[in-house]
Design an enzyme around this catalytic site. Structure first.
Site, PDB file in Angstrom:
ATOM      1  N   TYR A 103       0.749  -1.160   0.070  1.00 61.71           N
ATOM      2  CA  TYR A 103       0.111  -0.263  -0.305  1.00 61.71           C
ATOM      3  C   TYR A 103       1.367   1.212  -0.079  1.00 61.71           C
ATOM      4  CZ  TYR A 103      -3.188   3.516   1.721  1.00 61.71           C
ATOM      5  OH  TYR A 103      -4.295   5.153   2.317  1.00 61.71           O
ATOM      6  N   LYS A 117       5.400   7.516   9.711  1.00 62.35           N
ATOM      7  CA  LYS A 117       4.673   7.032  11.159  1.00 62.35           C
ATOM      8  C   LYS A 117       6.271   7.072  12.155  1.00 62.35           C
ATOM      9  CE  LYS A 117       1.877   4.049   8.363  1.00 62.35           C
ATOM     10  NZ  LYS A 117       1.008   3.662   8.032  1.00 62.35           N
ATOM     11  N   ASP A 136       9.405   1.903   0.192  1.00 59.40           N
ATOM     12  CA  ASP A 136       8.358   2.800   1.080  1.00 59.40           C
ATOM     13  C   ASP A 136       8.438   1.860   2.190  1.00 59.40           C
ATOM     14  OD1 ASP A 136       6.255   2.697   2.705  1.00 59.40           O
ATOM     15  OD2 ASP A 136       4.964   3.094   0.837  1.00 59.40           O
TER      16      ASP A 136
HETATM   17  C1  LIG Z   1       3.393   0.965   3.468  1.00 63.16           C
HETATM   18  C2  LIG Z   1       2.318   2.909   3.436  1.00 63.16           C
HETATM   19  N1  LIG Z   1       2.882   3.268   2.985  1.00 63.16           N
HETATM   20  C3  LIG Z   1       2.267   4.543   2.245  1.00 63.16           C
HETATM   21  C4  LIG Z   1       1.134   5.297   3.318  1.00 63.16           C
HETATM   22  C5  LIG Z   1       0.199   6.619   3.162  1.00 63.16           C
HETATM   23  O1  LIG Z   1       1.413   7.422   4.103  1.00 63.16           O
HETATM   24  P1  LIG Z   1      -0.583   8.229   4.581  1.00 63.16           P
HETATM   25  O2  LIG Z   1      -1.380   7.576   4.717  1.00 63.16           O
HETATM   26  O3  LIG Z   1       0.802   8.835   6.091  1.00 63.16           O
HETATM   27  O4  LIG Z   1      -0.119   9.217   3.720  1.00 63.16           O
HETATM   28  C6  LIG Z   1       1.140   3.600   4.386  1.00 63.16           C
HETATM   29  C7  LIG Z   1      -0.202   4.847   5.354  1.00 63.16           C
HETATM   30  O5  LIG Z   1      -0.425   3.685   6.265  1.00 63.16           O
HETATM   31  C8  LIG Z   1       1.722   3.189   4.263  1.00 63.16           C
HETATM   32  O6  LIG Z   1       1.795   1.854   5.076  1.00 63.16           O
END
Ligand SMILES: Cc1ncc(COP(=O)(O)O)c(C=O)c1O
Length: 443
Positions: A155, A262, A234
């Site tokens: 994601y 995070k 990511d």
């Molecule tokens: C692996 C990963 N990438 C990107 C995101 C997107 O981050 P945000 O919700 O702060 O835009 C998330 C959000 O949970 C994530 O778990």
């Protein structure tokens, strides 16, 4: 700190939660700003919906019920709620101001710190959300390679380029969705089958709950180098949890661009894009990546304090140690009870509990387990997202609760009464497909 949550006599009273929920009905579409925190992830009628306080690893809902939390704000709480060192740093900065009319010295200080702890962080930029930086990374990759397509796995946030591969793709032009495809984790053939000469980048979560096998990450690295593709990690979840230097350090693999958010600031909103100079420097005059709150000082102060704390206390080691006790403890209880349809899996710092019964619906089982864990004072969503404040007594208590709850589960399954034991509306699936969807047809 000793765990003060007690086995409750009964299910929590959630009147205030329900009143707020009623007030939000028809006013806030989807109710929530973060899907994983929303009402659909909790058994409606039993679980609380709104939290208002946290301390360490514990949270309190708006009705005053206390829980041990294993969600940790969906990732950001790496040290603990109301963690003094970080909160002091935020308060100190607050006395001087939040957002300024020129750059702030912390922008430089924190970038130096990130360069020190994160492999390949030759240049560093900030933004506010995870999807800000994954999107900037994709744009940079396109600018650096002159190519257009993206292969992804995991994601990566709500922006068009990623959500176009999901079934929530309404509102996204077809011309955008034609440029992103997914591949399957640990399946290098699924990547190779998707290659053509227009692939700008491969972006992935270096691990979600599956451990990389057969040198998968190394193979991706080699493939990207050979084909002139930008490799983007990511690291929203792996960053500052697996190791202070993230998955690159933990698995010994180099990415070209790395995205964090995070855990880096113990709850403050900040994200980081960093990586190799030859690509990152395109942020200078080539691509446009600027935003009003990018250099906001409270979050930078929190980042500095958090990274220092993560490093000096070797927090990743603690997360892995406590997480392993829960994982092994859970699997041991399931084994003793002879229930083979549930298991706890993943890297120790972040694990998931799965249910895989031949006939019973997994979401109904999850709802029952959640209902009974909540009754016992544990805010349970099927994950163990560990933080530095999870104590031995939290873990011991949680395992005692699992002992009781898995017993209840076993009896309910054996007597075919899972559904009738539910006291509310069951949870819905988590929006998180990782493998085998929207893959690119082989040429
Ligand atoms: C692996 C990963 N990438 C990107 C995101 C997107 O981050 P945000 O919700 O702060 O835009 C998330 C959000 O949970 C994530 O778990």
């Amino acid at each position: 700190m000793t765990n003060t949550v007690k086995f409750n006599e009964n299910y929590p009273i959630i009147e205030e939660s329900n009143t707020l929920y009623q007030r939000a009905t028809g006013l806030i579409p989807a109710y929530t700003q973060t899907l994983a925190k929303g009402p659909a992830q909790y058994i409606n009628g039993v679980a609380p919906k709104y939290l208002k306080k946290g301390k360490g690893s514990h949270v309190w809902d708006v009705d005053g019920n206390e829980y041990i939390d294993y969600q940790m704000g969906i990732g950001p709480i790496s040290l603990g709620y109301a963690y003094q060192t970080v909160d002091d740093a935020i308060r100190e900065q607050l006395n001087d101001g939040i957002t300024f009319s020129q750059m702030h010295p912390l922008e430089v200080e924190v970038a130096e710190l990130i360069r020190e702890v994160v492999p390949n962080a030759e240049m560093v930029r900030y933004s506010k959300t995870g999807c800000d930086v994954t999107t900037a990374a994709v744009r940079l990759a396109r600018a650096a390679t002159g190519k257009n397509k993206v292969l992804c796995c995991g994601y990566h946030g709500w922006h068009d380029w990623y959500i176009s591969v999901t079934d929530r793709d309404n509102g996204i032009p077809k011309s955008v969705s034609e440029l992103t495809f997914t591949f399957s984790y640990n399946d290098i053939a699924s990547v190779e089958n998707s290659l053509d000469d227009d692939i700008a980048c491969i972006i992935l979560e270096p691990t979600v709950f599956e451990v990389p096998k057969d040198g998968f990450l190394q193979s991706l690295r080699e493939l990207c180098t050979k084909k002139g593709i930008v490799l983007i990690f990511d690291e929203m979840w792996t960053g500052f949890r697996l190791a202070v230097g993230g998955a690159q350090q933990f698995f010994g693999v180099d990415a070209d661009l790395i995205c964090f958010s995070k855990a880096i600031a113990n709850g403050m909103p900040i994200s980081v894009l960093c990586g190799k100079r030859d690509i990152m420097q395109l942020c200078d005059k080539d691509i446009f990546f600027f935003t009003t709150f990018g250099g906001e000082a409270l979050s930078l102060a929190a980042t500095k304090a958090t990274i220092n704390e993560l490093r000096s206390l070797n927090v990743p080691e603690h997360l892995a140690k406590q997480g392993k006790k829960l994982k092994d403890g859970y699997n041991g209880i399931a084994q003793e009870l002879g229930i083979t349809y549930t298991a706890c899996n993943g890297m120790d710092a972040r694990t998931i509990i799965t249910f895989n019964h031949p006939t019973e619906n997994a979401l109904l089982i999850k709802s029952l387990v959640q209902q009974e864990m909540i009754k016992r004072g544990i805010l349970w969503g099927g994950f163990h997202n560990m933080c530095f404040s999870h104590t031995d007594s939290d873990i011991d208590y949680t395992l005692l609760a699992y002992q009781e709850v898995l017993n209840i589960l076993k009896n309910s399954v054996d007597e075919n009464k899972v559904e009738t034991s539910l006291r509310g509306i069951p949870v819905e699936p988590v929006f998180r497909k990782v493998s085998n969807f929207n893959t690119k047809p082989k040429l």
